[in-house]
Design a protein around this motif. Structure first.
Motif, mmCIF file in Angstrom:
data_model
loop_
_atom_site.group_PDB
_atom_site.id
_atom_site.type_symbol
_atom_site.label_atom_id
_atom_site.label_comp_id
_atom_site.label_asym_id
_atom_site.label_seq_id
_atom_site.Cartn_x
_atom_site.Cartn_y
_atom_site.Cartn_z
ATOM 1 N N TRP A 172 17.370 47.860 35.253
ATOM 2 C CA TRP A 172 15.799 48.195 35.306
ATOM 3 C C TRP A 172 15.213 47.909 33.963
ATOM 4 O O TRP A 172 14.067 47.557 33.785
ATOM 5 C CB TRP A 172 15.443 49.959 35.502
ATOM 6 C CG TRP A 172 16.209 50.533 36.793
ATOM 7 C CD1 TRP A 172 17.193 51.671 36.675
ATOM 8 C CD2 TRP A 172 16.084 50.200 38.012
ATOM 9 N NE1 TRP A 172 17.325 51.858 37.982
ATOM 10 C CE2 TRP A 172 16.578 51.054 38.868
ATOM 11 C CE3 TRP A 172 15.198 49.452 38.498
ATOM 12 C CZ2 TRP A 172 16.674 50.932 40.114
ATOM 13 C CZ3 TRP A 172 15.029 49.097 39.981
ATOM 14 C CH2 TRP A 172 15.908 50.088 40.765
ATOM 15 N N TYR B 66 2.707 44.938 38.183
ATOM 16 C CA TYR B 66 3.756 45.482 38.988
ATOM 17 C C TYR B 66 5.052 45.705 38.353
ATOM 18 O O TYR B 66 5.814 46.831 38.490
ATOM 19 C CB TYR B 66 3.911 44.608 40.167
ATOM 20 C CG TYR B 66 5.077 45.085 41.125
ATOM 21 C CD1 TYR B 66 4.703 46.265 41.813
ATOM 22 C CD2 TYR B 66 6.014 44.450 41.220
ATOM 23 C CE1 TYR B 66 5.790 46.670 42.574
ATOM 24 C CE2 TYR B 66 7.129 44.765 42.080
ATOM 25 C CZ TYR B 66 6.964 45.906 42.846
ATOM 26 O OH TYR B 66 8.050 46.269 43.755
ATOM 27 N N ALA C 241 3.687 55.013 34.623
ATOM 28 C CA ALA C 241 3.999 54.080 35.841
ATOM 29 C C ALA C 241 2.596 54.226 36.614
ATOM 30 O O ALA C 241 2.244 53.116 37.075
ATOM 31 C CB ALA C 241 5.070 54.392 36.500
ATOM 32 N N TYR D 182 0.061 51.116 37.497
ATOM 33 C CA TYR D 182 -0.104 50.647 39.121
ATOM 34 C C TYR D 182 -1.609 50.835 39.130
ATOM 35 O O TYR D 182 -2.450 49.664 39.769
ATOM 36 C CB TYR D 182 0.379 51.638 40.107
ATOM 37 C CG TYR D 182 1.941 51.356 40.232
ATOM 38 C CD1 TYR D 182 2.340 50.183 40.625
ATOM 39 C CD2 TYR D 182 2.987 52.547 40.282
ATOM 40 C CE1 TYR D 182 3.658 49.802 41.013
ATOM 41 C CE2 TYR D 182 4.472 52.195 40.454
ATOM 42 C CZ TYR D 182 4.607 50.741 40.959
ATOM 43 O OH TYR D 182 5.965 50.672 41.084
ATOM 44 N N GLU E 123 8.388 53.360 35.860
ATOM 45 C CA GLU E 123 8.810 54.312 36.806
ATOM 46 C C GLU E 123 10.371 54.426 36.970
ATOM 47 O O GLU E 123 10.850 55.563 37.293
ATOM 48 C CB GLU E 123 8.594 53.592 38.227
ATOM 49 C CG GLU E 123 8.661 54.471 39.354
ATOM 50 C CD GLU E 123 8.024 53.916 40.733
ATOM 51 O OE1 GLU E 123 7.895 54.437 41.850
ATOM 52 O OE2 GLU E 123 7.728 52.600 40.867
ATOM 53 N N GLU E 124 11.011 53.557 36.656
ATOM 54 C CA GLU E 124 12.754 53.600 36.826
ATOM 55 C C GLU E 124 13.149 54.081 35.347
ATOM 56 O O GLU E 124 14.430 54.376 35.485
ATOM 57 C CB GLU E 124 13.402 52.509 37.339
ATOM 58 C CG GLU E 124 12.639 52.039 38.580
ATOM 59 C CD GLU E 124 13.418 53.030 39.680
ATOM 60 O OE1 GLU E 124 14.150 53.767 39.825
ATOM 61 O OE2 GLU E 124 13.103 52.996 40.754
ATOM 62 N N HIS F 210 13.315 39.643 40.832
ATOM 63 C CA HIS F 210 12.823 40.919 41.030
ATOM 64 C C HIS F 210 13.859 41.494 42.173
ATOM 65 O O HIS F 210 14.347 42.842 41.940
ATOM 66 C CB HIS F 210 11.348 40.919 41.663
ATOM 67 C CG HIS F 210 11.095 41.999 42.951
ATOM 68 N ND1 HIS F 210 11.078 43.252 42.049
ATOM 69 C CD2 HIS F 210 10.607 41.990 43.890
ATOM 70 C CE1 HIS F 210 10.466 44.134 43.319
ATOM 71 N NE2 HIS F 210 10.297 43.314 44.274
ATOM 72 N N TYR G 105 13.010 44.670 33.781
ATOM 73 C CA TYR G 105 11.870 44.292 34.156
ATOM 74 C C TYR G 105 10.995 44.577 32.951
ATOM 75 O O TYR G 105 9.832 43.828 33.151
ATOM 76 C CB TYR G 105 11.308 45.729 35.169
ATOM 77 C CG TYR G 105 11.432 45.620 36.502
ATOM 78 C CD1 TYR G 105 10.945 44.626 37.324
ATOM 79 C CD2 TYR G 105 12.143 46.649 37.317
ATOM 80 C CE1 TYR G 105 11.105 44.492 38.570
ATOM 81 C CE2 TYR G 105 12.218 46.348 38.657
ATOM 82 C CZ TYR G 105 11.619 45.389 39.246
ATOM 83 O OH TYR G 105 11.953 45.317 40.688
ATOM 84 N N LYS H 13 1.068 52.764 45.477
ATOM 85 C CA LYS H 13 2.265 53.131 44.742
ATOM 86 C C LYS H 13 1.786 54.295 43.754
ATOM 87 O O LYS H 13 2.717 55.158 43.353
ATOM 88 C CB LYS H 13 2.805 51.875 43.996
ATOM 89 C CG LYS H 13 3.406 50.810 44.930
ATOM 90 C CD LYS H 13 4.888 51.309 45.425
ATOM 91 C CE LYS H 13 5.885 51.159 44.192
ATOM 92 N NZ LYS H 13 6.979 51.515 44.678
ATOM 93 N N GLU I 255 16.427 44.931 41.557
ATOM 94 C CA GLU I 255 16.284 46.071 42.596
ATOM 95 C C GLU I 255 17.827 46.499 43.209
ATOM 96 O O GLU I 255 18.064 47.530 43.360
ATOM 97 C CB GLU I 255 15.224 45.850 43.762
ATOM 98 C CG GLU I 255 13.684 45.699 43.303
ATOM 99 C CD GLU I 255 13.465 47.101 42.974
ATOM 100 O OE1 GLU I 255 13.793 48.198 43.545
ATOM 101 O OE2 GLU I 255 12.638 47.424 42.112
ATOM 102 N N ARG J 242 7.079 49.087 37.469
ATOM 103 C CA ARG J 242 8.402 49.386 37.953
ATOM 104 C C ARG J 242 9.318 49.881 36.843
ATOM 105 O O ARG J 242 10.262 50.572 36.993
ATOM 106 C CB ARG J 242 8.877 48.225 38.799
ATOM 107 C CG ARG J 242 8.180 47.970 40.188
ATOM 108 C CD ARG J 242 8.892 49.027 41.017
ATOM 109 N NE ARG J 242 10.365 49.064 41.636
ATOM 110 C CZ ARG J 242 10.822 50.232 41.437
ATOM 111 N NH1 ARG J 242 10.410 51.449 41.097
ATOM 112 N NH2 ARG J 242 12.341 49.970 41.922
#
Length: 382
Positions: free
Chosen positions: A311, A333, A348, A352, A340-341, A302, A314, A372, A306, A337
């Protein structure tokens, strides 16, 4: 020397008391005599009836068994090595005959040849028949017996995968024979070699020559590690070398190291998820252990994602998390992510929110996951 051994025994005694140490006498047709052996079984061996264990065979068991058994129990307790069956062969009255080789071809002969067959054809067969063993085997020796263990390495299909050479008294031609065998190896092998700055000078010459050749070896299937311990004598180096050898041979079993994190995972050309998958597949294939992926290894991947902003990784990481930690927020999670990215903020946000009611894990809890989701909702006006 005696003081150091006493300190070591006092340190490992509590660990050894939790493991099972057995003493057996084996009748050998190859040797025409009986031999005494020591066996340490892993903790909870009797309870884990479906589990199999790698085997470490220790020559010079009169004095090497206890240091090896203590270190194996200690490292396996902290999951830096798999649980293993440790077998020691007592040789106080026979080691010179056991390790004997001919003067003209420098290969085991007479009692040495018989001892070679005893270990490979009788002792290991006995251990395999009586105990739940995995296919992964390691052999260790000191000076004369350290030279002897390498004769197995010269076979086209050796029965041992790992070789722990503690200040070996190398026979003539052995340096070239080991180098050639490892250069041609088509299967994974591990060789650990140790000496000390105060080791016996005659032995150091051969050890340094071997290290020079093995350092230049180009074979990705071979893992080689060398240590020259500062101020260590022929005998005191053993206490330093055994844990170093275990760390080298069983490196893949340990949690992701800082070295791997910095040198591999932070390189954008390396898929962190493939690295994680390969690591645990290797543990399964080598040691016969279907090990659950450690939470700390998930966190290392993870953090790497980051930092490298890979991405897409993930997605695969979330799949692994769902498989290994079902019912927790971990997979949710990572999936969130990913969305989201990769340009899917609404999905996303909903992902969450799906964490509500799931089990908290690591730094993830309901408040964190819903916060989030609310942040995305606020940013995009959903």
């Amino acid at each position: 020397m005696i003081k150091k051994l006493l300190i070591f025994v006092l340190l490992v005694a509590p660990l050894l008391s939790s493991a099972q140490t057995l003493y057996e006498t084996i009748s050998s047709q190859k040797l025409g005599e009986t031999r005494e052996i020591k066996i340490q079984l892993p903790r909870n061996y009797e309870e884990n009836t479906e589990k199999t264990y790698p085997v470490i065979l220790v020559l010079d068991g009169d004095y090497l068994f206890e240091p090896m058994a203590g270190n194996v129990d200690y490292y396996s307790y902290w999951e830096d090595a798999p649980e293993m069956i440790v077998v020691g062969v007592n040789q106080s009255k026979s080691r010179m005959d056991d390790a004997y080789y001919e003067d003209h071809n420098f290969l085991p002969a007479n009692k040495g040849a018989a001892f070679f067959e005893f270990l490979g054809m009788e002792l290991l067969q006995h251990i395999d028949n009586k105990y739940r063993t995995a296919n992964f085997r390691v052999i260790a020796g000191h000076d004369y017996t350290a030279n002897f263990i390498n004769y197995y390495l010269l076979k086209s299909n050796p029965i041992f995968h790992g070789y722990i050479n503690l200040s070996p008294d190398l026979a003539p031609q052995m340096v070239d024979r080991i180098s050639n065998a490892l250069r041609k190896s088509e299967t994974k092998k591990w060789l650990y070699l140790a000496t000390g700055t105060d080791d016996i000078p005659q032995l150091k010459n051969g050890i340094e020559a071997l290290n020079e050749q093995l350092t230049a070896l180009e074979n990705d299937l071979v893992t080689y590690e060398f240590d020259n311990f500062e101020n260590a004598t022929h005998y005191s180096l053993v206490g330093k070398a055994i844990p170093a050898a275990l760390e080298s041979i069983f490196n893949v079993y340990r949690s992701i190291s800082k070295k791997d994190y910095n040198e591999l995972l932070l390189q954008t050309s390396v898929s962190s998820v493939e690295f994680l998958t390969d690591k645990y597949e290797s543990i399964n294939e080598l040691f016969g252990i279907e090990k659950k992926i450690r939470l700390e290894d998930f966190m290392a991947i993870h953090n790497a994602i980051e930092k490298t902003k890979r991405w897409e990784d993930y997605k695969g990481l979330s799949d692994l998390a769902y498989d290994n930690y079902p019912g927790t927020m971990l997979g949710t999670y990572f999936e969130a992510r990913y969305e989201e990215e990769t340009g899917n903020p609404r999905k996303a946000m909903r992902t969450y929110q799906n964490a509500y009611g799931q089990e908290k894990i690591a730094f993830l809890n309901t408040d964190f996951m819903l916060a989030k989701a609310d942040a995305i909702k606020k940013d995009f006006g959903y």
